[in-house]
Design an enzyme around this catalytic site. Structure first.
Site, PDB file in Angstrom:
ATOM      1  N   GLY A   1      53.193  58.409  14.580  1.00 29.40           N
ATOM      2  CA  GLY A   1      52.624  57.792  13.370  1.00 29.40           C
ATOM      3  C   GLY A   1      53.058  58.560  12.128  1.00 29.40           C
ATOM      4  N   HIS A   2      52.893  59.870  12.164  1.00 27.86           N
ATOM      5  CA  HIS A   2      53.335  60.693  11.029  1.00 27.86           C
ATOM      6  C   HIS A   2      54.843  60.520  10.801  1.00 27.86           C
ATOM      7  CE1 HIS A   2      49.847  63.205  12.624  1.00 27.86           C
ATOM      8  NE2 HIS A   2      49.479  63.010  11.381  1.00 27.86           N
TER       9      HIS A   2
ATOM     10  N   ARG B   1      43.400  63.264  17.133  1.00 31.01           N
ATOM     11  CA  ARG B   1      42.131  63.454  17.848  1.00 31.01           C
ATOM     12  C   ARG B   1      42.121  62.775  19.215  1.00 31.01           C
ATOM     13  NH1 ARG B   1      39.726  63.285  12.169  1.00 31.01           N
ATOM     14  NH2 ARG B   1      39.028  65.432  11.852  1.00 31.01           N
TER      15      ARG B   1
ATOM     16  N   ASN C   1      50.009  68.674  13.675  1.00 33.91           N
ATOM     17  CA  ASN C   1      49.843  68.100  15.005  1.00 33.91           C
ATOM     18  C   ASN C   1      50.482  66.705  15.016  1.00 33.91           C
ATOM     19  OD1 ASN C   1      47.612  66.843  17.324  1.00 33.91           O
ATOM     20  ND2 ASN C   1      48.850  68.624  17.718  1.00 33.91           N
TER      21      ASN C   1
ATOM     22  N   ASP D   1      44.182  55.320   8.054  1.00 33.20           N
ATOM     23  CA  ASP D   1      43.033  55.801   7.272  1.00 33.20           C
ATOM     24  C   ASP D   1      42.867  54.866   6.076  1.00 33.20           C
ATOM     25  OD1 ASP D   1      42.405  58.518   8.644  1.00 33.20           O
ATOM     26  OD2 ASP D   1      44.570  58.462   8.434  1.00 33.20           O
TER      27      ASP D   1
ATOM     28  N   GLY E   1      49.191  56.520   5.728  1.00 27.72           N
ATOM     29  CA  GLY E   1      49.071  55.521   6.790  1.00 27.72           C
ATOM     30  C   GLY E   1      47.906  54.563   6.558  1.00 27.72           C
ATOM     31  N   GLN E   2      48.104  53.325   6.972  1.00 33.57           N
ATOM     32  CA  GLN E   2      47.009  52.339   6.952  1.00 33.57           C
ATOM     33  C   GLN E   2      45.891  52.742   7.904  1.00 33.57           C
ATOM     34  OE1 GLN E   2      48.130  48.193   7.789  1.00 33.57           O
ATOM     35  NE2 GLN E   2      46.137  47.961   8.780  1.00 33.57           N
TER      36      GLN E   2
ATOM     37  N   HIS F   1      52.590  63.286  15.346  1.00 32.74           N
ATOM     38  CA  HIS F   1      52.937  62.301  16.374  1.00 32.74           C
ATOM     39  C   HIS F   1      53.815  61.228  15.717  1.00 32.74           C
ATOM     40  CE1 HIS F   1      49.863  59.965  14.366  1.00 32.74           C
ATOM     41  NE2 HIS F   1      48.914  60.828  14.699  1.00 32.74           N
TER      42      HIS F   1
END
Ligand code: AMP
Length: 284
Positions: free
Chosen positions: A36-37, A189, A32, A152, A149-150, A34
């Site tokens: 960011g990924h 989410r 999923n 998490d 990623g920061q 976006h």
């Protein structure tokens, strides 16, 4: 982009690349995708000869009442995005491929001090699930670098500890948080939010930002800052604030007045959606 569903086939390809002396950058995801990924994929692309991504919604890291079943799965779309971002290989295993012994799966358990606080407190076993899948993915892909990623923040701290404690020969990179124009951290989410909740959501970043500014200007009354931010978020329409805390970025222990680096970690709920965000700052 080559797509691999089987460990053995991916291993053969990676073995070929390694034999040619090519470096491997790895970006694990649950799909999923976006921006960011994709920013993580871009960092891997800039640093390595070959980029491997994975998509695996890992049942081990979801609790019994969490959203494993309804977690958004958008494989076709994700493939297009990864291809456009020049990913070389995608690992897309089934649960059976990853967990041949579902009832008796060997697990990696990272030390309690960073796994039972914050996300670990509300999600028992979550980080054992994360550490187990990430170590298995590392064994399969054997990357030179892996990018997380920061967003998490605690997850990164847990993986960093695992890599150090188990002497895994992998360089970890923590990528900055990609945000929407209004400051909301991008997350798979976010699509659970209705229109009204989506309007309230960016206030979480505003609250974090306010604390960061106070710390930068010398305020060290951590608990007052945390309490004020919690009250502000509840007033603004969040129905619950799980935590908003100023911590030591390495240990996640409560911040002390003499340190200069702070992480401000927060989770707040809109309806049943938990929004997770953080800011890392070095105060003067
Ligand atoms: P997920 O698919 O949620 O497991 O995330 C896969 C990776 O993308 C993890 O390392 C996340 O920390 C990272 N990630 C998720 N959201 C963002 C974001 N907004 N900015 C940067 N990295 C992110």
């Amino acid at each position: 982009m080559q797509i691999f569903e089987q460990i053995a086939a991916l291993r053969t390809q990676i073995g070929d690349w390694k034999a040619q002396g090519l470096s491997i950058g790895f970006v694990p995801t649950m799909g999923n995708l976006h921006d960011g990924h994709l920013s993580l994929v871009k960092m891997a692309r800039e640093r390595c000869d070959k980029v491997v991504a994975s998509i695996f919604v890992n049942p081990l890291q979801f609790g019994p009442n969490e959203d494993f079943e309804r977690y958004p799965r958008t494989f076709e779309d994700d493939c297009l995005k990864l291809q456009l971002a020049s990913t070389d290989a995608l690992f897309y295993p089934t649960v059976a491929e990853m967990y041949p012994h579902p009832q008796t799966q060997t697990r990696v358990v990272v030390a309690d001090d960073i796994t039972v606080v914050f996300e670990g407190a509300t999600r028992p076993g979550h980080f054992d699930g994360v550490a187990t899948v990430v170590s298995k993915l590392f064994n399969i892909v054997q990357p030179d670098i892996a990018i997380f990623g920061q967003k998490d923040f605690q997850q990164f701290a847990v993986i960093e500890r695992m890599v150090e404690d188990l002497a895994m020969p992998i360089t970890l990179i923590r990528a900055p948080i990609a945000r929407d124009v209004d400051g909301l951290a991008l997350s798979s989410r976010n699509q659970y939010l209705d229109a009204k909740q989506r309007q309230i959501a960016p206030k979480l970043y505003v609250a974090l930002h306010d604390i960061a500014q106070a710390l930068s200007s010398g305020n060290r009354n951590f608990s007052d800052l945390e309490k004020a931010a919690t009250e502000q978020l509840l007033r603004e329409g969040f129905n619950q604030v799980d935590y908003i805390r100023v911590v030591d970025p390495q240990t996640l222990a409560p911040a002390s007045v003499d340190q200069r680096e702070f992480a401000i970690l927060a989770v707040a709920r809109l309806g049943s959606t938990r929004l997770l965000d953080n800011i890392l700052i070095t105060a003067a």
